[in-house]
Motif scaffolding. Structure first.
Motif, PDB file in Angstrom:
ATOM      1  N   VAL A 177       0.844  -1.195   0.000  1.00  0.00           N
ATOM      2  CA  VAL A 177       0.000   0.000   0.000  1.00  0.00           C
ATOM      3  C   VAL A 177       0.881   1.247   0.000  1.00  0.00           C
ATOM      4  O   VAL A 177       2.084   1.166   0.188  1.00  0.00           O
TER       5      VAL A 177
ATOM      6  N   ASN B 179       2.083   5.728  -5.170  1.00  0.00           N
ATOM      7  CA  ASN B 179       1.676   7.033  -5.695  1.00  0.00           C
ATOM      8  C   ASN B 179       1.015   6.873  -7.070  1.00  0.00           C
ATOM      9  O   ASN B 179       1.524   7.319  -8.095  1.00  0.00           O
ATOM     10  N   GLY B 180      -0.131   6.190  -7.082  1.00  0.00           N
ATOM     11  CA  GLY B 180      -0.870   6.010  -8.327  1.00  0.00           C
ATOM     12  C   GLY B 180      -0.257   5.032  -9.296  1.00  0.00           C
ATOM     13  O   GLY B 180      -0.634   5.005 -10.467  1.00  0.00           O
TER      14      GLY B 180
ATOM     15  N   LYS C  52      -4.490  -2.587 -11.270  1.00  0.00           N
ATOM     16  CA  LYS C  52      -5.865  -2.390 -11.736  1.00  0.00           C
ATOM     17  C   LYS C  52      -6.452  -3.776 -12.020  1.00  0.00           C
ATOM     18  O   LYS C  52      -6.995  -4.037 -13.086  1.00  0.00           O
TER      19      LYS C  52
ATOM     20  N   ASP D 270      -8.264  -5.822  -5.811  1.00  0.00           N
ATOM     21  CA  ASP D 270      -9.459  -5.297  -5.137  1.00  0.00           C
ATOM     22  C   ASP D 270     -10.007  -6.289  -4.130  1.00  0.00           C
ATOM     23  O   ASP D 270     -10.382  -5.935  -3.004  1.00  0.00           O
TER      24      ASP D 270
ATOM     25  N   LEU E 248      -7.930  -6.382  -1.039  1.00  0.00           N
ATOM     26  CA  LEU E 248      -8.159  -5.208  -0.202  1.00  0.00           C
ATOM     27  C   LEU E 248      -9.448  -5.361   0.595  1.00  0.00           C
ATOM     28  O   LEU E 248      -9.483  -5.080   1.811  1.00  0.00           O
TER      29      LEU E 248
ATOM     30  N   LYS F  40     -15.913  -2.383  -6.102  1.00  0.00           N
ATOM     31  CA  LYS F  40     -14.580  -2.119  -6.642  1.00  0.00           C
ATOM     32  C   LYS F  40     -14.015  -0.876  -5.973  1.00  0.00           C
ATOM     33  O   LYS F  40     -14.657   0.174  -5.937  1.00  0.00           O
ATOM     34  N   SER F  41     -12.833  -1.032  -5.460  1.00  0.00           N
ATOM     35  CA  SER F  41     -12.229   0.083  -4.726  1.00  0.00           C
ATOM     36  C   SER F  41     -11.784   1.197  -5.665  1.00  0.00           C
ATOM     37  O   SER F  41     -11.851   2.382  -5.324  1.00  0.00           O
TER      38      SER F  41
ATOM     39  N   SER G 167      -8.891   1.913  -6.307  1.00  0.00           N
ATOM     40  CA  SER G 167      -7.645   2.484  -5.808  1.00  0.00           C
ATOM     41  C   SER G 167      -6.479   2.117  -6.727  1.00  0.00           C
ATOM     42  O   SER G 167      -6.374   0.999  -7.221  1.00  0.00           O
ATOM     43  N   LYS G 168      -5.602   3.090  -6.942  1.00  0.00           N
ATOM     44  CA  LYS G 168      -4.384   2.858  -7.715  1.00  0.00           C
ATOM     45  C   LYS G 168      -3.148   2.845  -6.821  1.00  0.00           C
ATOM     46  O   LYS G 168      -2.031   2.878  -7.310  1.00  0.00           O
ATOM     47  N   ASN G 169      -3.405   2.820  -5.514  1.00  0.00           N
ATOM     48  CA  ASN G 169      -2.291   2.914  -4.566  1.00  0.00           C
ATOM     49  C   ASN G 169      -1.959   1.590  -3.891  1.00  0.00           C
ATOM     50  O   ASN G 169      -1.197   1.560  -2.924  1.00  0.00           O
ATOM     51  N   ILE G 170      -2.534   0.501  -4.386  1.00  0.00           N
ATOM     52  CA  ILE G 170      -2.252  -0.824  -3.826  1.00  0.00           C
ATOM     53  C   ILE G 170      -1.734  -1.739  -4.929  1.00  0.00           C
ATOM     54  O   ILE G 170      -1.972  -1.494  -6.119  1.00  0.00           O
TER      55      ILE G 170
END
Length: 366
Positions: free
Chosen positions: A46, A49-50, A54, A59, A62, A78-79, A81-84
């Protein structure tokens, strides 16, 4: 065999002496049972920085983690998030590693994360092949690679940013029994199985500790009588591993790498009289006998000596090379190189010599 003539052709000739040099037992053998064990785990990184994943399984991982903390989201959420990033963690558990000790781990991206730089691995169990947990990993990653992209689609990547390491990133939770302190004997496994090396090792150990201390099981294993008490056994092995042993000479081999054109020739390779014609190249090997007379006032006797002669002719330019005596494969290699032959020419000559029985060595193509 066909080799691209543009391939760089390398020749490595082992010019080792026929007298083997002594090596320590710790350098040529391992103690049976004393080895590392590979561990693997699956976890989440985690704080990216983006540059994260994907993927659906990132997901899902997480959401599964959040549920353990009492945060329950509807199924299929769906989260975004691009930070994981979903990652695989692997390491080697050293022999004799004790509970509480720390070991380094390597973290590798499983999905399409662009970079793991700046990420933190969350608590991840590391399992052995038996499914048991032997260590727990967590910590900030050190990533040597770099990935950067611009709005116009331009992108630059340095090294591999999708793999990182965590020094001392795992704590050992369970030890592995090596069997080191069991029984009255220990077994030394030679890294390169050889009957001569095994015999020399037995003789060296027995000469230091007495006859019957060691005996060979086969070309690879030597069994040694050892004290039962751990402290005495450690001291005993300390003396054993520093005994010097003469390794047996390796088999005569010619190794050809068909992809790079590299030819490796060991020092024991010999060539008997033969003649090979390959395209514009003619290789001739012949042996003649000569009589050597002793000094009239000496006590010697008449002896018959063998003289070898080698010539290689390139009909294209008429070059010929002659060697007065002592024909070796080294002479053939140098002569072929002098006439400007391609790597494929030498390989073809070696194969022809092997098929004719003139090459007294094992020919290996890798």
């Amino acid at each position: 065999m066909k080799l691209n003539k543009t391939i760089i052709f390398g020749i490595l000739l082992f010019v080792a002496s026929f007298n083997s040099y002594a090596e320590r037992i710790k350098d040529i053998a391992n103690v049976a049972g004393v080895r590392g064990n590979q561990l693997i785990g699956y976890g989440l990184v985690v704080g990216l920085n983006g540059t994260g994943d994907k993927t659906a399984y990132a997901d899902q991982s997480l959401l599964s983690m959040l549920s353990k903390f009492g945060i329950n989201l509807p199924p299929g959420t769906k989260s975004g998030s691009k930070n994981i990033a979903a990652v695989a963690i692997h390491t080697d558990l050293p022999a004799f590693a004790k509970t509480g000790q720390k070991i380094d781990v390597t973290v590798s991206s499983l999905g399409n994360a662009k970079s793991l730089r700046g990420g933190t691995l969350l608590l991840t169990p590391l399992k052995g092949v038996d499914g048991n947990i032997y260590a727990l990993a967590q910590g900030s990653l050190i990533v040597g690679g770099l990935d950067a992209s611009g709005a116009d689609g331009s992108r630059i990547t340095v090294n591999v940013p999708s793999v990182g390491r965590i020094p001392s990133g795992a704590i050992v939770e369970k030890t592995v029994n090596t069997g080191f302190d069991l029984g009255n004997t220990i077994t030394l496994n030679i890294k390169s199985a050889d009957f001569t090396t095994a015999t020399n090792m037995v003789n060296a150990i027995n000469s230091k500790f007495g006859k019957g201390t060691a005996y060979a099981l086969d070309a690879e294993s030597v069994e040694v009588m050892a004290p039962r008490l751990p402290n005495q056994r450690v001291s005993f092995l300390s003396m054993i591993e520093n005994i010097e042993v003469k390794s047996g000479e390796a088999m005569a081999r010619v190794i050809i790498n068909s992809r790079t054109g590299t030819v490796v020739i060991s020092s024991n390779v010999k060539v008997s009289p033969a003649a090979v014609t390959h395209g514009s190249l003619v290789v001739e090997i012949s042996e003649n006998q000569a009589v050597a007379q002793p000094n009239p006032f000496g006590a010697g006797a008449t002896a018959v000596t063998d003289n070898s002669e080698l010539s290689i002719l390139n009909k294209g330019d008429g070059h010929m090379f002659k060697f007065p005596q002592g024909i070796t494969l080294d002479d053939i290699v140098q002569a072929v190189n002098k006439v400007g032959a391609a790597p494929g020419d030498l390989v073809a000559i070696l194969e022809a010599l092997k098929q004719s029985g003139a090459l007294k060595a094992e020919l290996m193509v890798i």
